[in-house]
Scaffold this active site. Structure first.
Site, PDB file in Angstrom:
ATOM      1  N   HIS A  71      32.747  28.261  51.982  1.00 12.91           N
ATOM      2  CA  HIS A  71      31.937  27.738  53.095  1.00 12.91           C
ATOM      3  C   HIS A  71      31.053  26.585  52.615  1.00 12.91           C
ATOM      4  O   HIS A  71      30.022  26.296  53.218  1.00 12.91           O
ATOM      5  CB  HIS A  71      31.011  28.824  53.708  1.00 12.91           C
ATOM      6  CG  HIS A  71      31.738  29.956  54.341  1.00 12.91           C
ATOM      7  ND1 HIS A  71      31.363  31.271  54.147  1.00 12.91           N
ATOM      8  CD2 HIS A  71      32.794  29.983  55.185  1.00 12.91           C
ATOM      9  CE1 HIS A  71      32.175  32.059  54.835  1.00 12.91           C
ATOM     10  NE2 HIS A  71      33.051  31.305  55.479  1.00 12.91           N
ATOM     11  N   ARG A 131      36.288  41.968  56.022  1.00 18.09           N
ATOM     12  CA  ARG A 131      36.291  42.025  54.547  1.00 18.09           C
ATOM     13  C   ARG A 131      35.155  42.905  54.044  1.00 18.09           C
ATOM     14  O   ARG A 131      34.060  42.900  54.617  1.00 18.09           O
ATOM     15  CB  ARG A 131      36.140  40.624  53.956  1.00 18.09           C
ATOM     16  CG  ARG A 131      37.329  39.743  54.204  1.00 18.09           C
ATOM     17  CD  ARG A 131      37.132  38.384  53.563  1.00 18.09           C
ATOM     18  NE  ARG A 131      37.688  37.346  54.422  1.00 18.09           N
ATOM     19  CZ  ARG A 131      37.241  36.098  54.492  1.00 18.09           C
ATOM     20  NH1 ARG A 131      36.221  35.719  53.741  1.00 18.09           N
ATOM     21  NH2 ARG A 131      37.798  35.234  55.296  1.00 18.09           N
ATOM     22  N   GLU A 134      31.533  21.833  60.417  1.00 16.00           N
ATOM     23  CA  GLU A 134      32.291  21.521  59.201  1.00 16.00           C
ATOM     24  C   GLU A 134      33.146  20.276  59.386  1.00 16.00           C
ATOM     25  O   GLU A 134      33.305  19.479  58.456  1.00 16.00           O
ATOM     26  CB  GLU A 134      33.141  22.728  58.796  1.00 16.00           C
ATOM     27  CG  GLU A 134      32.258  23.896  58.374  1.00 16.00           C
ATOM     28  CD  GLU A 134      33.010  25.209  58.189  1.00 16.00           C
ATOM     29  OE1 GLU A 134      33.580  25.395  57.106  1.00 16.00           O
ATOM     30  OE2 GLU A 134      33.007  26.043  59.112  1.00 16.00           O
ATOM     31  N   ASN A 193      32.913  35.219  61.167  1.00 20.98           N
ATOM     32  CA  ASN A 193      33.905  36.242  60.876  1.00 20.98           C
ATOM     33  C   ASN A 193      33.959  36.438  59.364  1.00 20.98           C
ATOM     34  O   ASN A 193      33.946  37.563  58.865  1.00 20.98           O
ATOM     35  CB  ASN A 193      35.248  35.794  61.455  1.00 20.98           C
ATOM     36  CG  ASN A 193      36.165  36.966  61.607  1.00 20.98           C
ATOM     37  OD1 ASN A 193      35.725  38.123  61.595  1.00 20.98           O
ATOM     38  ND2 ASN A 193      37.436  36.697  61.721  1.00 20.98           N
ATOM     39  N   ASN A 253      42.759  20.481  59.292  1.00 19.47           N
ATOM     40  CA  ASN A 253      42.599  21.774  58.629  1.00 19.47           C
ATOM     41  C   ASN A 253      43.930  22.505  58.751  1.00 19.47           C
ATOM     42  O   ASN A 253      44.242  23.069  59.791  1.00 19.47           O
ATOM     43  CB  ASN A 253      41.467  22.562  59.312  1.00 19.47           C
ATOM     44  CG  ASN A 253      41.207  23.897  58.635  1.00 19.47           C
ATOM     45  OD1 ASN A 253      41.932  24.300  57.724  1.00 19.47           O
ATOM     46  ND2 ASN A 253      40.169  24.587  59.083  1.00 19.47           N
ATOM     47  N   PHE A 266      31.144  40.940  66.665  1.00 22.46           N
ATOM     48  CA  PHE A 266      29.786  41.483  66.802  1.00 22.46           C
ATOM     49  C   PHE A 266      29.397  41.740  68.251  1.00 22.46           C
ATOM     50  O   PHE A 266      28.555  42.589  68.526  1.00 22.46           O
ATOM     51  CB  PHE A 266      28.782  40.562  66.108  1.00 22.46           C
ATOM     52  CG  PHE A 266      28.783  40.720  64.608  1.00 22.46           C
ATOM     53  CD1 PHE A 266      29.900  40.377  63.860  1.00 22.46           C
ATOM     54  CD2 PHE A 266      27.683  41.247  63.942  1.00 22.46           C
ATOM     55  CE1 PHE A 266      29.926  40.547  62.485  1.00 22.46           C
ATOM     56  CE2 PHE A 266      27.697  41.423  62.559  1.00 22.46           C
ATOM     57  CZ  PHE A 266      28.817  41.064  61.833  1.00 22.46           C
ATOM     58  N   GLU A 321      24.478  31.845  64.880  1.00 25.71           N
ATOM     59  CA  GLU A 321      24.035  30.966  65.969  1.00 25.71           C
ATOM     60  C   GLU A 321      23.805  31.711  67.274  1.00 25.71           C
ATOM     61  O   GLU A 321      22.991  31.284  68.102  1.00 25.71           O
ATOM     62  CB  GLU A 321      25.096  29.869  66.215  1.00 25.71           C
ATOM     63  CG  GLU A 321      25.175  28.856  65.092  1.00 25.71           C
ATOM     64  CD  GLU A 321      26.424  27.977  65.195  1.00 25.71           C
ATOM     65  OE1 GLU A 321      26.911  27.733  66.308  1.00 25.71           O
ATOM     66  OE2 GLU A 321      26.922  27.549  64.135  1.00 25.71           O
TER      67      GLU A 321
HETATM   68  P1  AMP Z   1      32.961  32.166  63.324  1.00 27.30           P
HETATM   69  O1  AMP Z   1      33.786  32.740  62.232  1.00 27.30           O
HETATM   70  O2  AMP Z   1      31.825  31.341  62.853  1.00 27.30           O
HETATM   71  O3  AMP Z   1      33.782  31.481  64.390  1.00 27.30           O
HETATM   72  O4  AMP Z   1      32.273  33.416  64.060  1.00 27.30           O
HETATM   73  C1  AMP Z   1      33.036  34.293  64.838  1.00 27.30           C
HETATM   74  C2  AMP Z   1      32.244  35.530  65.125  1.00 27.30           C
HETATM   75  O5  AMP Z   1      31.013  35.200  65.754  1.00 27.30           O
HETATM   76  C3  AMP Z   1      32.922  36.464  66.128  1.00 27.30           C
HETATM   77  O6  AMP Z   1      33.813  37.328  65.499  1.00 27.30           O
HETATM   78  C4  AMP Z   1      31.761  37.208  66.700  1.00 27.30           C
HETATM   79  O7  AMP Z   1      31.565  38.369  65.951  1.00 27.30           O
HETATM   80  C5  AMP Z   1      30.575  36.312  66.518  1.00 27.30           C
HETATM   81  N1  AMP Z   1      30.004  35.853  67.795  1.00 27.30           N
HETATM   82  C6  AMP Z   1      30.376  34.794  68.530  1.00 27.30           C
HETATM   83  N2  AMP Z   1      29.605  34.702  69.652  1.00 27.30           N
HETATM   84  C7  AMP Z   1      28.740  35.739  69.615  1.00 27.30           C
HETATM   85  C8  AMP Z   1      27.686  36.197  70.463  1.00 27.30           C
HETATM   86  N3  AMP Z   1      27.366  35.562  71.588  1.00 27.30           N
HETATM   87  N4  AMP Z   1      27.014  37.299  70.079  1.00 27.30           N
HETATM   88  C9  AMP Z   1      27.323  37.933  68.943  1.00 27.30           C
HETATM   89  N5  AMP Z   1      28.301  37.545  68.097  1.00 27.30           N
HETATM   90  C10 AMP Z   1      28.999  36.465  68.423  1.00 27.30           C
END
Ligand code: AMP
Length: 399
Positions: free
Chosen positions: A181, A244, A386, A214, A9, A287, A337
């Site tokens: 995605h 965004r 992915e 994100n 990637n 979050f 998740e």
């Molecule tokens: P991703 O883009 O799929 O890697 O998701 C990243 C985002 O997942 C982070 O910016 C967090 O906002 C959220 N995230 C990750 N772990 C947690 C958690 N345990 N509780 C709430 N949000 C989470």
């Protein structure tokens, strides 16, 4: 068939890699090249061993790939004896436009088509191409496969992908909804069909895949095929994300650009990097931070979470209407998740359409089905992968 696939990637100054088994998903090694074009740093991880961090000059992606190859075959930190053990290389490519409805083996025609899609993915596609070219140089003759973020969405019907603009901009310029995605939504659709016991015979199934990270998007999937998705020509569209804005009234752009004298680049900078839940809260795009701030009484953090849940819920309602029902809703990616509270907020109030979450299951980490026994709609939490999807597609094409 059991194959060792190198998944790449490539970004403009970074390159992520994973050497994995396309059947079991076992990861032999993975890592990250950072600061390409600046100085260069490699982080190489092998399960069960200490991470290796090394400063290696990486003026271009070629040196980055060379560093990855060296790390993989190194007698001490490596996991293979020679690059001959790599069966094929799978590349994530962000924008395949309407040129690609599936992954494909890379040749000169495919490279030319990825180049034609650069106007749609001006930041990502050139970087993806640098990764492809670097691998072709480092491993001449090795089969390379391109896996597109947009491809899985190519089954959308015209009414879903057309924008209500003069038709000539679709015909001449390719302005339409593409969606992103796709690799994640494809993986999730496959896993959801398995969980529903409908693997291999998806006819009649209706699934809503919620990739909440994100960057976030939803996909409506009928018979295993996408019929609608929330992102558009680019990944700024849909509902609010980490930074965004998601969809906004275009009038806002004219108004703010006039007031602050911004050009379109500055305006898009605000919409891409300073908006979403970060923009509303002023606290964070993460979050976890928002939940903590909201618990401490920060009203804007609470509003940002409220807005996010509300907009995702509206999309679920819209897609249930578009599909004429829904059998399963799947939550995936960082927020989907891990954030049980957000899942609950999104699903609550959807009982009228047969969605009932089991609070205990929802709160239990690693539980796949979180709907109550009497819920008409199954609700799942399924970790996305992915890289594995890219490896599976690559193995399928080169076998
Ligand atoms: P991703 O883009 O799929 O890697 O998701 C990243 C985002 O997942 C982070 O910016 C967090 O906002 C959220 N995230 C990750 N772990 C947690 C958690 N345990 N509780 C709430 N949000 C989470």
């Amino acid at each position: 068939m059991k194959m060792k696939i190198l998944v790449i990637n490539a970004g403009s100054s970074s390159l992520k890699y994973q050497l994995m088994d396309s059947e079991s998903g076992q990861v032999y090694a993975k890592g990250l090249c950072e600061r390409i074009g600046i100085d260069g740093r490699l982080t190489h991880k092998v399960p069960g061993r200490d991470d290796v961090k090394q400063d290696i000059p990486m003026p271009t992606h070629n040196e980055a790939i060379k560093a990855v190859m060296d790390a993989l075959v190194d007698p001490e930190k490596g996991v293979i004896r020679s690059t001959d053990e790599i069966d094929a290389v799978g590349h994530r490519v962000v924008h395949g436009g309407a040129e690609f409805a599936a992954s494909c083996v890379i040749d000169d025609n495919v490279i030319a088509a990825i180049e034609r899609c650069i106007p749609f993915g001006p930041l990502h596609n050139p970087a993806n191409l640098m990764g492809i070219r670097a691998c072709m140089e480092a491993m001449p003759g090795k089969k390379q496969v391109a896996v597109f973020d947009t491809a899985f969405h190519q089954t959308m019907p015209p009414k879903a992908y057309i924008y209500a603009l003069p038709y000539e901009y679709y015909e001449k310029d390719g302005v339409r909804r593409y969606g992103f995605h796709g690799t994640s939504h494809k993986y999730i659709a496959g896993q959801a069909l398995r969980a529903l016991g409908r693997e291999g015979h998806p006819e009649g199934t209706k699934i809503i895949s919620c990739h909440l990270g994100n960057g976030s998007s939803l996909a409506a999937i009928v018979d295993g095929k996408v019929v609608d998705t929330s992102m558009g020509l680019g990944p700024l569209a849909g509902f609010p994300m980490g930074t965004r804005s998601g969809d906004i009234d275009p009038t806002i752009m004219e108004y703010l650009m006039g007031r602050y004298g911004w050009d379109i680049k500055e305006m898009l900078g605000v919409l891409n990097k300073k908006s979403g839940v970060l923009g509303i809260s002023g606290v964070s795009s993460d979050f976890r931070d928002l939940s903590a701030a909201a618990r401490e009484g920060n009203e804007r953090a609470a509003l940002a979470l409220d807005k996010f849940a509300y907009e995702v819920k509206k999309y679920i309602g819209a897609y249930a209407a578009a599909m004429g029902g829904v059998d399963a809703i799947v939550f995936t990616a960082g927020v989907g998740e891990n954030d049980a509270d957000m899942r609950m907020r999104i699903a609550s109030g959807l009982e009228y359409m047969g969605v009932k979450i089991c609070p205990k299951c929802n709160a239990t980490r690693g539980k796949e089905e979180i709907s109550a026994a009497d819920s008409k709609v199954k609700v799942f939490v399924i970790p996305t992968n992915e890289e594995l999807m890219i490896a599976m597609d690559t193995a399928e094409l080169v076998k």
